[in-house]
Design a protein around this motif. Sequence first.
Motif, PDB file in Angstrom:
ATOM      1  N   ALA A 187     -87.111  48.158 -58.168  1.00 25.61           N
ATOM      2  CA  ALA A 187     -88.639  48.810 -57.055  1.00 25.61           C
ATOM      3  C   ALA A 187     -89.282  50.343 -56.847  1.00 25.61           C
ATOM      4  O   ALA A 187     -90.017  50.179 -56.541  1.00 25.61           O
TER       5      ALA A 187
ATOM      6  N   PRO B 107     -90.940  42.670 -58.051  1.00 28.79           N
ATOM      7  CA  PRO B 107     -90.899  43.550 -56.992  1.00 28.79           C
ATOM      8  C   PRO B 107     -93.128  43.458 -56.652  1.00 28.79           C
ATOM      9  O   PRO B 107     -93.374  43.427 -55.069  1.00 28.79           O
TER      10      PRO B 107
ATOM     11  N   ARG C  60     -88.228  44.801 -50.461  1.00 28.75           N
ATOM     12  CA  ARG C  60     -87.845  44.674 -51.669  1.00 28.75           C
ATOM     13  C   ARG C  60     -86.246  45.383 -53.280  1.00 28.75           C
ATOM     14  O   ARG C  60     -86.726  44.233 -53.628  1.00 28.75           O
ATOM     15  N   SER C  61     -85.935  46.207 -53.150  1.00 25.45           N
ATOM     16  CA  SER C  61     -84.837  46.448 -54.103  1.00 25.45           C
ATOM     17  C   SER C  61     -83.426  45.057 -53.239  1.00 25.45           C
ATOM     18  O   SER C  61     -83.372  44.537 -54.429  1.00 25.45           O
TER      19      SER C  61
END
Length: 423
Positions: A118, A353, A361-362
Motif C-alpha cells: 500500500a 492496490p 487498501r491495506s
Amino acid sequence: MYSSSQKSLILSSTSSFFLWGIIATIGPLSLSFPFLSNVSVTTRTIILSAGPVFVLVGNLSMGFLADRIGRKTVFIATMIAYSVGVIAITFANNLPILLVGLVLSQFGVGGEEPSSLALIAEDFDAKRRASMLTLVANFSNIGSFFISGIFIVAASATTSLTPLFSLIFPSNFALSDDLFRLVLLLSSIVLVGIMVYSRIRIPESFRWLNYKGRKGEGKAVEEGLYLHGTEDYVSVKPGFVSLFFLVSMAISQYLTFGLMAYIIGPTEFAGESSILIFYALLGASVAGFIAMPLVSRNRKSYTFYAYMGGFFSMVVIFVLVNYLSNLLIFIPLLIVNMAFSEFAWASRTTLEPELLATRYRSFGIGIIRMFPMVLYIVSISLTANFGIYDFILYNLGLWALGATGAIIWRFYGTETKNISLDY
C-alpha cells in the motif's frame, strides 16, 4: 529520479521482502534438519502449514491496523516479531522451538506485506508504480533463492570447519546445519539493520494522511516526493466484481507458486527439496526483472498473457508427467512455469492496490490474500498423500481457474495503467 524518502522506502521494502523469502523457505528446508529426520506425514504437514497460517494472521491483523494507525506505524511490531522468530529458528534443536520461530517470523513478514505494498503504491506516481511494486515483491523470490543456495552449499561443507561453529552452536548440531543457521542469523541481522536505518527516514503515505484529514502533513510529504505526470480518474468496476476477479487470479497464482516451489519437493522428491526450490526461485527471480517494464504497459493484456503462459506451461508438465522423475527434464519445465507464475504475481501485486480505495487498501489486500492463503493451507494437507500425477493435475486445474479469470478480466475488467489512487 527518486527522492531520498522514496529511496528509503525502496530499501526498506526490498529488505523486508528479501527476509520474507528467506523465512518462507525455512519451513520446507527445515525438514532436512537432523532432529526432524523421518518425521510423520502429519508432522511434516504441520511444519509446512505453520508459516502460511501465520502469514495470513499477520496479513489480516496488521493490514487492518495499517488502515487505522498508518502504514509506517505497524512496522515496529512486525520487526520485533520476525527478529525474535529468526533467533528462535536459528537456535532451535527441537520441534516446539522451531514452530515458535516459524510462527513469530511468518506473522511479522506477513504483517508487513499489505502495508508495504500500500505504501509503495501510494507514495509513487502512476508511471513508476507497477515497476516498483514488482521490484519490491520480487525480492521475496531472491531471498528464497539465496537461502536455498546457502543450504545446498552448507550441505556440502567439510567437517574440518566444525571447531569454528562449535563456539556458537551446541555440539549436537550437524555442520551443515551450523553453517546454514549462522548465515541465516547474520543475514537477518544485516537485513533488520537496513530496515531500522531506512524506516527512520521513510514518510507516512501522503494519500493516507489526506484521507485521515491531516492534509497539511500530507501536503508536506507529497512535496518531498518526486511524482511525475498526471493520473486518470477512472471508473472502476463495483467492488464485488473487482474482488471476484482478484480472488480467482490470486487463488490460482498463490497456490501454484507455493505448491510448485515449496511443496512438491518434500512431497514428491524427498532429498531434492533444496535443489528444486533453488531452481524454481531462480526462474521466478529472473522473471521478476523482466516483468517490471512489461506490467507497466497494459495491465489487462499483460495479465492475460501471464496466466495463459502459466496454464500452457503446466499443460506441458502434465503431458510429460511420467518423465518428471528425471530432474534434467523437470527442472527446465519448472523454471519456465515459475517464470510465468512470477509474471502473474506481478499482475496481482499491481492490480490489488490499484483497485482498492485508500481507506481500506491495506486491509483489502489482506482480505484478498486470505482466500488463497486458506486454500493453500488446505492444499498442503490435501496433496500430502498425492502421487505426482494427481499433484500436477491439481496445479493444472488451479492454472485453468486463473486463466479463466484473466480472460474475463481482459474483456470486462478495468484498465488501471494510469489510474489515480485517490478515487
